[in-house]
Design a protein around this motif. Structure first.
Motif, PDB file in Angstrom:
ATOM      1  N   ASP A   5     -38.077 -95.569 -46.569  1.00 25.79           N
ATOM      2  CA  ASP A   5     -38.044 -95.642 -48.032  1.00 25.79           C
ATOM      3  C   ASP A   5     -37.284 -94.435 -48.534  1.00 25.79           C
ATOM      4  N   GLU A  47     -27.206 -96.389 -29.057  1.00 26.26           N
ATOM      5  CA  GLU A  47     -28.378 -96.572 -29.921  1.00 26.26           C
ATOM      6  C   GLU A  47     -29.200 -97.717 -29.357  1.00 26.26           C
ATOM      7  N   ASP A  56     -34.371 -84.377 -35.446  1.00 25.78           N
ATOM      8  CA  ASP A  56     -35.813 -84.349 -35.177  1.00 25.78           C
ATOM      9  C   ASP A  56     -36.121 -84.122 -33.697  1.00 25.78           C
TER      10      ASP A  56
HETATM   11  P1  FAD Z   1     -34.285 -90.495 -36.276  1.00 24.79           P
HETATM   12  O1  FAD Z   1     -34.064 -90.859 -37.675  1.00 24.79           O
HETATM   13  O2  FAD Z   1     -35.634 -90.677 -35.696  1.00 24.79           O
HETATM   14  O3  FAD Z   1     -33.212 -91.315 -35.398  1.00 24.79           O
HETATM   15  C1  FAD Z   1     -33.255 -91.388 -33.987  1.00 24.79           C
HETATM   16  C2  FAD Z   1     -32.454 -92.592 -33.503  1.00 24.79           C
HETATM   17  O4  FAD Z   1     -32.388 -92.563 -32.071  1.00 24.79           O
HETATM   18  C3  FAD Z   1     -33.103 -93.905 -33.877  1.00 24.79           C
HETATM   19  O5  FAD Z   1     -32.129 -94.756 -34.445  1.00 24.79           O
HETATM   20  C4  FAD Z   1     -33.635 -94.438 -32.545  1.00 24.79           C
HETATM   21  O6  FAD Z   1     -33.647 -95.851 -32.488  1.00 24.79           O
HETATM   22  C5  FAD Z   1     -32.632 -93.851 -31.547  1.00 24.79           C
HETATM   23  N1  FAD Z   1     -33.171 -93.693 -30.180  1.00 24.79           N
HETATM   24  C6  FAD Z   1     -34.381 -93.176 -29.827  1.00 24.79           C
HETATM   25  N2  FAD Z   1     -34.528 -93.149 -28.495  1.00 24.79           N
HETATM   26  C7  FAD Z   1     -33.382 -93.654 -27.969  1.00 24.79           C
HETATM   27  C8  FAD Z   1     -32.930 -93.889 -26.634  1.00 24.79           C
HETATM   28  N3  FAD Z   1     -33.696 -93.584 -25.579  1.00 24.79           N
HETATM   29  N4  FAD Z   1     -31.704 -94.433 -26.440  1.00 24.79           N
HETATM   30  C9  FAD Z   1     -30.909 -94.736 -27.511  1.00 24.79           C
HETATM   31  N5  FAD Z   1     -31.302 -94.547 -28.817  1.00 24.79           N
HETATM   32  C10 FAD Z   1     -32.514 -94.009 -29.042  1.00 24.79           C
HETATM   33  N6  FAD Z   1     -37.650 -89.868 -43.250  1.00 24.79           N
HETATM   34  C11 FAD Z   1     -37.857 -89.874 -44.571  1.00 24.79           C
HETATM   35  O7  FAD Z   1     -37.852 -88.794 -45.187  1.00 24.79           O
HETATM   36  N7  FAD Z   1     -38.065 -91.034 -45.251  1.00 24.79           N
HETATM   37  C12 FAD Z   1     -38.074 -92.240 -44.629  1.00 24.79           C
HETATM   38  O8  FAD Z   1     -38.259 -93.243 -45.264  1.00 24.79           O
HETATM   39  C13 FAD Z   1     -37.844 -92.283 -43.243  1.00 24.79           C
HETATM   40  N8  FAD Z   1     -37.836 -93.452 -42.592  1.00 24.79           N
HETATM   41  C14 FAD Z   1     -37.606 -93.472 -41.241  1.00 24.79           C
HETATM   42  C15 FAD Z   1     -37.581 -94.698 -40.587  1.00 24.79           C
HETATM   43  C16 FAD Z   1     -37.300 -94.758 -39.229  1.00 24.79           C
HETATM   44  C17 FAD Z   1     -37.267 -96.108 -38.538  1.00 24.79           C
HETATM   45  C18 FAD Z   1     -37.051 -93.557 -38.489  1.00 24.79           C
HETATM   46  C19 FAD Z   1     -36.732 -93.625 -37.008  1.00 24.79           C
HETATM   47  C20 FAD Z   1     -37.096 -92.322 -39.137  1.00 24.79           C
HETATM   48  C21 FAD Z   1     -37.371 -92.271 -40.514  1.00 24.79           C
HETATM   49  N9  FAD Z   1     -37.406 -91.060 -41.216  1.00 24.79           N
HETATM   50  C22 FAD Z   1     -37.631 -91.043 -42.569  1.00 24.79           C
HETATM   51  C23 FAD Z   1     -37.175 -89.783 -40.547  1.00 24.79           C
HETATM   52  C24 FAD Z   1     -35.807 -89.247 -40.850  1.00 24.79           C
HETATM   53  O9  FAD Z   1     -34.822 -90.255 -40.742  1.00 24.79           O
HETATM   54  C25 FAD Z   1     -35.525 -88.108 -39.906  1.00 24.79           C
HETATM   55  O10 FAD Z   1     -36.556 -87.154 -40.044  1.00 24.79           O
HETATM   56  C26 FAD Z   1     -34.240 -87.343 -40.169  1.00 24.79           C
HETATM   57  O11 FAD Z   1     -33.284 -88.109 -40.831  1.00 24.79           O
HETATM   58  C27 FAD Z   1     -33.653 -86.850 -38.849  1.00 24.79           C
HETATM   59  O12 FAD Z   1     -33.197 -87.970 -38.161  1.00 24.79           O
HETATM   60  P2  FAD Z   1     -32.815 -88.043 -36.631  1.00 24.79           P
HETATM   61  O13 FAD Z   1     -31.484 -88.724 -36.579  1.00 24.79           O
HETATM   62  O14 FAD Z   1     -32.960 -86.733 -35.963  1.00 24.79           O
HETATM   63  O15 FAD Z   1     -33.930 -88.968 -36.002  1.00 24.79           O
END
Ligand code: FAD
Length: 444
Positions: A49, A36, A330
């Motif tokens: 939020d 991460e 995502d």
């Molecule tokens: P994400 O939640 O975007 O997580 C991706 C993770 O990968 C992050 O922790 C990022 O730091 C890490 N990362 C990225 N690139 C690299 C790399 N090159 N090397 C290592 N690590 C990396 N959705 C809502 O509905 N309400 C909210 O309030 C909300 N707040 C959010 C706040 C943040 C800071 C983020 C990043 C996303 C937020 N979302 C929110 C979106 C929601 O969390 C996602 O749509 C959903 O949970 C899917 O998450 P994900 O794990 O696919 O992606």
């Protein structure tokens, strides 16, 4: 305890998708290293939020000891959504009570929920390396050319490239780095940029003391009971909750945006700017109602973010050419908030992938990844397509019709989507999907 499968998994990103995949992989006996880029948990959980998990996502939490109980203790305690016309007239209450049989719903603060899952992953022994950014990905087919141009046979594998070119390899790599994923390049074979959806969301979360003495808003915290309401107007919908025994307030509103998507989650918003969207273009007859406007005015500076909604066309595939790297969450399929499924689908991805790897075993990783894609592809895109439908239903509501038939503006809540156990589905369908995939490739 599940016996070890000896499958080595690298996961990139500790968002909900990455953590869910990590937990599910350990449940199935795979060994996980998670990278991460954020240097601390505080950094990951600071922003955000309200986030929602419907029964199809929350079902996984029930299998992680103690997790759902901790979540329920901080989640919003409502089983309905009260919908209003933007000028304040009540339209309809949509009840979710009938969905109880489908499982639990969790709506709460993203950071608080994230922390619970993160702590659970740590307690299970997941090796999480914070502050490590993945720069690139690679996969080998086991027939690499040596420096003297002769071929050498090794075990096919995949891996990631860290700072200073350090390569770390594994049997499978899961790219869970969110909407701006670098893993998409190796999967697609080319760079592809996110597009603006044409919409942005103002999002706020703050202590309820800010509204307690406001006569327009005090009903939202009366008797310490949580509330949930939506206000629907032209091109805007505004959703507000009180939460944690009505001690905290959250509101979000989606509005048309200029299309600049450079900003990240951290982009601060100003209540005065948000208010401008609600003043009916200066015409008092078109102004948004006092409840909505007062909620925006009550928002402390620094507690509002303006989040640009990024969109991507559905990808042709979630899996790299060698089928040892795949996209989840995502990175594979960004959702609009009106689908209320982005987070739940990211949990389903991890559940399905870990179970496919369990079924395939270490000797058949590409089979597992192709089955994962097949099991997820149609379902996730059907869910994704619901986002724009709800948005249009709200933003372009024909009010003459809505007053006659208020259910027209209810959220679409379909059983195929919500009453779904992703793990059970893999165990029921995996063999059939593999036969289908392999007979197709034999025929090519
Ligand atoms: P994400 O939640 O975007 O997580 C991706 C993770 O990968 C992050 O922790 C990022 O730091 C890490 N990362 C990225 N690139 C690299 C790399 N090159 N090397 C290592 N690590 C990396 N959705 C809502 O509905 N309400 C909210 O309030 C909300 N707040 C959010 C706040 C943040 C800071 C983020 C990043 C996303 C937020 N979302 C929110 C979106 C929601 O969390 C996602 O749509 C959903 O949970 C899917 O998450 P994900 O794990 O696919 O992606």
């Amino acid at each position: 305890m599940t016996p070890p499968t000896n499958i080595r998994v690298i996961i990139v990103g500790a968002g909900f998708a990455g953590l869910a995949a990590a937990i599910e992989c350990t449940r199935k006996g795979h060994s996980v290293t998670l990278f991460e880029k954020s240097p601390s948990l505080d950094e990951i959980t600071r922003v955000g939020d309200i986030i929602s998990f419907d029964p199809n996502g929350a079902r996984a939490f029930e299998r992680w000891p103690g997790v759902i109980e901790q979540m329920e203790a901080i989640a919003r305690q409502t089983s309905w959504l009260d919908l209003y016309h933007y000028q304040g007239r009540f339209v309809t209450r949509q009840s979710f009570a009938g969905e109880k049989a489908w499982g639990r719903r969790i709506n709460g603060h993203r950071g608080q929920l994230h922390r619970i899952i993160y702590d659970h992953a740590v307690a299970r022994g997941v090796d999480i390396r914070l502050g490590v950014r993945v720069e690139d990905y690679f996969e080998t087919d086991g027939h690499e050319a040596d420096s003297d141009n002769t071929s050498s046979n090794s075990v096919p594998e995949a891996g990631v490239v860290l700072a200073h070119g350090q390569r770390v390899s594994a049997d499978v790599v899961i790219a869970a780095e969110g909407v701006r994923s670098r893993g998409r390049k190796i999967v697609l074979g080319f760079d592809e940029n996110p597009k603006s959806s044409g919409y942005a969301v103002y999002r706020a979360w703050f202590p309820a003391d800010r509204i307690r003495d406001n006569p327009m808003l005090s009903h939202l915290v009366a008797d310490s009971v949580d509330t949930h309401q939506g206000f629907i107007g032209p091109d805007i919908h505004f959703l507000a909750s009180t939460i944690r025994s009505a001690t905290e307030v959250n509101w979000v509103f989606t509005h048309i945006d200029d299309g600049n998507i450079e900003e990240s989650w951290q982009c601060p918003g100003k209540p005065a700017e948000a208010l401008r969207y609600l003043d009916g273009d200066g015409d008092e007859n078109n102004r948004w109602c006092p409840v909505v406007r007062e909620l925006v005015k009550a928002t402390p500076e620094g507690r509002l973010i303006d989040h640009k909604l990024v969109y991507r066309d559905p990808l042709p595939t979630f899996v790299s050419p060698g089928a040892r790297i795949c996209l989840i969450g995502d990175a594979a399929h960004p959702f609009l908030p009106t689908s209320i499924q982005g987070a739940s689908q990211s949990i389903e991805d991890g559940v399905v992938l870990a179970a496919c790897l369990e079924r395939s075993g270490k000797g058949n990783i590409p089979r597992a990844l192709r089955a994962y894609e097949k099991l997820r592809y149609e379902r996730v895109h059907r869910a994704q397509a619901m986002g724009p439908v709800t948005r249009e239903r709200w933003h372009k509501a024909d009010w003459e019709e809505v007053w006659k038939k208020p259910e027209m503006i209810h959220l679409v809540r379909e059983e195929w989507l919500l009453n779904f156990d992703a793990e059970k589905d893999v165990y029921e369908r995996y063999e059939g999907v593999v036969v289908e995939l392999e007979s197709k490739s034999d025929g090519e």
